[in-house]
Design an enzyme around this catalytic site. Structure first.
Site, PDB file in Angstrom:
ATOM      1  CG  ASP A   1     -11.485 -13.456 -19.420  1.00  0.00           C
ATOM      2  OD1 ASP A   1     -10.797 -14.428 -19.025  1.00  0.00           O
ATOM      3  OD2 ASP A   1     -12.116 -13.470 -20.498  1.00  0.00           O
TER       4      ASP A   1
ATOM      5  NE  ARG B   1     -12.941  15.548  -4.468  1.00  0.00           N
ATOM      6  CZ  ARG B   1     -13.711  15.705  -3.394  1.00  0.00           C
ATOM      7  NH1 ARG B   1     -13.607  16.788  -2.661  1.00  0.00           N
ATOM      8  NH2 ARG B   1     -14.590  14.784  -3.072  1.00  0.00           N
TER       9      ARG B   1
ATOM     10  CG  HIS C   1      -2.270   0.611   0.914  1.00  0.00           C
ATOM     11  ND1 HIS C   1      -2.406   1.838   0.304  1.00  0.00           N
ATOM     12  CD2 HIS C   1      -3.532   0.166   1.140  1.00  0.00           C
ATOM     13  CE1 HIS C   1      -3.695   2.132   0.178  1.00  0.00           C
ATOM     14  NE2 HIS C   1      -4.403   1.131   0.670  1.00  0.00           N
TER      15      HIS C   1
ATOM     16  NE  ARG D   1     -24.305   4.244  -5.254  1.00  0.00           N
ATOM     17  CZ  ARG D   1     -23.955   3.467  -6.281  1.00  0.00           C
ATOM     18  NH1 ARG D   1     -24.569   2.321  -6.469  1.00  0.00           N
ATOM     19  NH2 ARG D   1     -23.012   3.830  -7.114  1.00  0.00           N
TER      20      ARG D   1
ATOM     21  N   GLY E   1      -5.878   1.813  -3.902  1.00  0.00           N
ATOM     22  CA  GLY E   1      -6.820   0.872  -4.512  1.00  0.00           C
ATOM     23  C   GLY E   1      -6.990   1.080  -6.004  1.00  0.00           C
TER      24      GLY E   1
ATOM     25  CG  ASP F   1      -7.118   8.623   5.461  1.00  0.00           C
ATOM     26  OD1 ASP F   1      -7.682   8.272   4.417  1.00  0.00           O
ATOM     27  OD2 ASP F   1      -6.324   7.903   6.086  1.00  0.00           O
TER      28      ASP F   1
ATOM     29  CG  ASP G   1      -9.061   9.280  -6.103  1.00  0.00           C
ATOM     30  OD1 ASP G   1      -7.945   9.828  -6.056  1.00  0.00           O
ATOM     31  OD2 ASP G   1      -9.391   8.493  -7.013  1.00  0.00           O
TER      32      ASP G   1
END
Length: 401
Positions: free
Chosen positions: A388, A289, A142, A254, A147, A305, A285
């Site tokens: 795949d 920005r 990390h 959401r 991610g 964060d 993220d």
């Protein structure tokens, strides 16, 4: 060659993070023939190909000073492990029930037995199940990727495994986030001899994280929110005069309503005192920005964060829209100036150890965890699905829990 790491690379999780793919038994005849070992050969060959443009993943990390790390792009390589298992995919049920078997599908990283410069930045385990299906467990440092970058790599690896060309070349220059090569910095005198120290003893050396939780075992719990339930949450959160008067205010999203709902529910379940302060830590993220925005395939850590605090009594007694408004207010502040100020703050720290934490197979150490805190991360906008490698798309993808 050393690749400079940004301050955002140096903080938060400093171990390898993992994701898992499960695949049904291949239908192609040549993939079923154990003699040609096509599955492993295909993955191995394509991995060697994709590590050319993604060469930082073939390097090694080492400590420098102040809890900081440097990445040597020395072509030491990634690890690919093949395992045969006696269990079947059906033994994992719906993939959402806790099972220790998940941990056996990941490469074992010897954090305690080896110095960090001997540990791979990328490790992969391919597990063949008794039913003919298989899993691909991918673990990446990390410190090197977040991610979005990790899933970008996985998608490109799968493309090469299928015989297709690379679609998006990674953007590797981290200086766009004011990265600094600390080896040549003014704090050179703080360097310590790291070659004889293992991963965790090196972290403990700085002695700044003694008050943090160590070895707290996390047991996953899954809560299902159907589309109807999410729409109902949005309706409840958006019943306010500001949002109903058609004055251009964007309804709560959401992400905002789910995050607010979880924050309130977890706080209630913990039975904290009304006067206690609860803090929500959300990951934003920074790619979009910045001004101009970072390249969409920026390869590194670009996550900020943010901490959002509330009195427990207010959070629980007020409507859902109260929590949503606090989340929106905090996330809206994350712009170019906010990101650069955050980077500057970490750059000026003598040591960044107190901002780092360890996720070692579910044992958590770090400031983001505690009964007053809730850490929320969303995979909604991440890539990495429908992967795949040549034998078909996965039947399940998710974290190894």
């Amino acid at each position: 060659m050393a690749l400079p790491l940004s301050e955002l690379d140096q903080i938060a999780i400093i171990t390898l993070s993992s994701h898992l793919y499960f695949y049904d038994k291949p239908t192609q005849e040549d993939w079923l023939n154990p003699l040609n070992n096509k599955i492993i050969n295909t993955l191995k060959h394509s991995l060697s190909q994709v590590l050319v443009p993604f060469y930082p993943l073939a390097g090694r990390l080492s400590w420098i000073h102040g809890g900081r790390l440097k990445l040597e792009c020395n072509a030491m390589g990634a690890e690919l492990i093949e395992v045969d298992s006696t269990i079947k995919i059906t033994d994992f049920g719906d993939f959402y029930s806790f099972s220790e078997n998940f941990q056996h599908l990941l490469p074992r990283i010897e954090y305690y037995e080896k110095p960090i410069q001997d540990l791979p930045v990328l490790a992969v385990q391919v597990t063949r199940f008794a039913c003919g299906g298989l899993s691909v467990g991918i673990s990446m440092s990390h410190v090197v990727v977040d991610g979005k970058s990790a899933f970008h790599f996985t998608e490109e690896w799968a493309r090469l495994a299928r015989g297709e060309p690379l679609e998006f070349v990674p953007f590797l220059d981290r200086r766009v986030l004011q990265a600094e090569d600390h080896v040549s910095g003014s704090r050179m005198t703080e360097n310590i001899a790291a070659e004889n120290m293992d991963f965790f003893s090196q972290l403990r050396y700085f002695g700044e994280v003694d008050n943090l939780e160590w070895g707290k075992q996390v047991t996953p719990t899954f809560v299902y929110l159907t589309k109807d339930k999410i729409e109902r949450l949005k309706e409840v959160a958006n019943i306010t005069k500001e949002l109903m008067n058609d004055n251009g205010v964007r309804p709560y999203s959401r992400f905002e309503v789910i995050t607010a709902h979880i924050w309130r529910c977890v706080t209630k379940a913990r039975e904290l005192k009304n006067e206690d302060i609860t803090t929500l830590i959300a990951c934003v993220d920074a790619r979009g920005r910045m001004e101009p925005p970072l390249p969409p395939r920026y390869f590194g850590n670009a996550i900020i964060d943010i901490e959002i605090s509330s009195c427990v009594g207010e959070l629980i007694s007020k409507p859902l829209s109260y929590a949503c408004s606090k989340i929106r207010e905090a996330t809206t502040k994350v712009n170019k100036e906010y990101v650069l100020e955050t980077i500057e703050f970490y750059k000026n720290q003598k040591s960044v150890s107190k901002y780092q934490y360890i996720d070692d197979r579910g044992k958590i150490r770090g400031p983001s965890y505690g009964e007053q805190n809730v850490l929320v991360m969303s995979w909604l906008n991440l890539m990495g699905r429908s992967i795949d490698f040549g034998s078909g798309k996965e039947i399940h993808m998710g974290p190894p829990i």
